[in-house]
Design an enzyme around this catalytic site. Structure first.
Site, PDB file in Angstrom:
ATOM      1  N   LYS A 166      70.517  48.800  35.574  1.00  0.00           N
ATOM      2  CA  LYS A 166      69.145  49.060  36.047  1.00  0.00           C
ATOM      3  C   LYS A 166      68.766  48.131  37.199  1.00  0.00           C
ATOM      4  CE  LYS A 166      67.113  48.377  32.027  1.00  0.00           C
ATOM      5  NZ  LYS A 166      68.299  48.118  31.195  1.00  0.00           N
ATOM      6  N   THR A 167      69.030  46.830  37.027  1.00  0.00           N
ATOM      7  CA  THR A 167      68.641  45.859  38.049  1.00  0.00           C
ATOM      8  C   THR A 167      69.425  46.078  39.334  1.00  0.00           C
ATOM      9  OG1 THR A 167      68.108  44.260  36.311  1.00  0.00           O
ATOM     10  CG2 THR A 167      68.336  43.411  38.542  1.00  0.00           C
TER      11      THR A 167
ATOM     12  N   GLU B 239      63.016  38.909  33.817  1.00  0.00           N
ATOM     13  CA  GLU B 239      64.251  38.636  33.079  1.00  0.00           C
ATOM     14  C   GLU B 239      65.204  37.721  33.847  1.00  0.00           C
ATOM     15  OE1 GLU B 239      67.209  41.235  30.285  1.00  0.00           O
ATOM     16  OE2 GLU B 239      66.798  42.055  32.257  1.00  0.00           O
TER      17      GLU B 239
ATOM     18  N   ARG C 193      73.293  39.032  43.187  1.00  0.00           N
ATOM     19  CA  ARG C 193      73.518  40.477  43.035  1.00  0.00           C
ATOM     20  C   ARG C 193      73.178  41.233  44.317  1.00  0.00           C
ATOM     21  NH1 ARG C 193      73.286  38.470  38.209  1.00  0.00           N
ATOM     22  NH2 ARG C 193      74.200  39.564  36.432  1.00  0.00           N
TER      23      ARG C 193
ATOM     24  N   GLN D 293      63.591  49.620  28.977  1.00  0.00           N
ATOM     25  CA  GLN D 293      64.720  49.641  28.057  1.00  0.00           C
ATOM     26  C   GLN D 293      64.681  50.914  27.213  1.00  0.00           C
ATOM     27  OE1 GLN D 293      67.227  47.726  27.968  1.00  0.00           O
ATOM     28  NE2 GLN D 293      66.770  45.558  28.094  1.00  0.00           N
TER      29      GLN D 293
ATOM     30  N   GLY E 160      55.272  55.458  24.360  1.00  0.00           N
ATOM     31  CA  GLY E 160      55.110  56.902  24.407  1.00  0.00           C
ATOM     32  C   GLY E 160      54.256  57.382  25.561  1.00  0.00           C
TER      33      GLY E 160
END
Length: 218
Positions: free
Chosen positions: A31-32, A55, A64, A176, A199
């Site tokens: 994801k990152t 995070e 990265r 997540q 939700g």
């Protein structure tokens, strides 16, 4: 703005102003790395990008980003180092080029939605950012909401959509996916109902993207 991937641009038309985009996946799916690719491609077009990382530290994100934008492997940058001296000269050239990217990162760890809104408004006013990235929604909180965690995340989801409209930029938020998708007997592809504790995302988000790597399961 550019999604970072030509094929996704074809399907989505890119991320549009006021869009709330959710990028969801199980841990370790990338994801990152995906949103960093999006950030880099927009920086190359001189579009300002703001990223709030709840995070990873700025050092981890930088390594990265360099690996994504160059031919260097992340292992070279973080663990092994360069095997040949000429790699240092190449790295310096990349460093000089990337130093000019309009990429702004906050890794302070402030998780409350009110702090994030304040930071986003500051970046838009000061740097004219064209896209905001948040990593990731389940680490965020809302002090004003009392009750269940699901109610809290529903409030955060609504606030993020409101923020995208107010700032007139796309807001890309990572999420997540819970373990339920891995317990299914057939395909392990995640569904909207698999997004952890949230939700309300289904009604607030304009685009929901899932990262799924079959090689992780086969």
């Amino acid at each position: 703005v550019h999604t970072g991937f030509q094929r996704l641009n074809k399907y989505t038309g890119g991320y549009r102003k006021q869009d709330l985009v959710i990028v969801a996946a199980r841990p370790g799916m990338g994801k990152t790395s995906y949103v960093l690719k999006c950030a880099i491609e927009n920086c190359k077009m001189d579009y300002g990008v703001g990223m709030i990382s709840l995070e990873m530290s700025i050092e981890q994100l930088t390594a990265r980003a360099v690996a994504i934008d160059t031919n260097f492997h992340l292992t070279q940058l973080l663990k092994k180092g360069f095997e040949h001296k000429e790699y240092f000269a190449t790295y310096t050239q990349h460093q000089e080029r990337m130093n000019h990217y309009p990429f702004y990162v906050d890794d302070s760890g402030k998780t409350d939605i009110n702090d994030i809104v304040i930071k986003a408004k500051l970046w838009v006013r000061k740097y004219d950012i064209k896209v905001l990235i948040i990593d990731y929604i389940q680490l965020m909180g809302d002090r004003s909401i009392k009750g269940s965690r699901e109610n809290e995340l529903s409030s955060i989801s609504r606030r993020l959509k409101k923020l995208a409209k107010e700032l007139d930029i796309p807001v890309v938020v990572l999420a997540q996916v819970n373990r339920e998708c891995e317990k299914r007997g057939s395909s392990k592809r995640p569904l909207v109902i698999d997004i952890k504790d949230c939700g309300a995302i289904e009604q607030d988000a304009d685009i929901i993207e899932f990262i799924y790597r079959p090689s992780e399961y086969n």
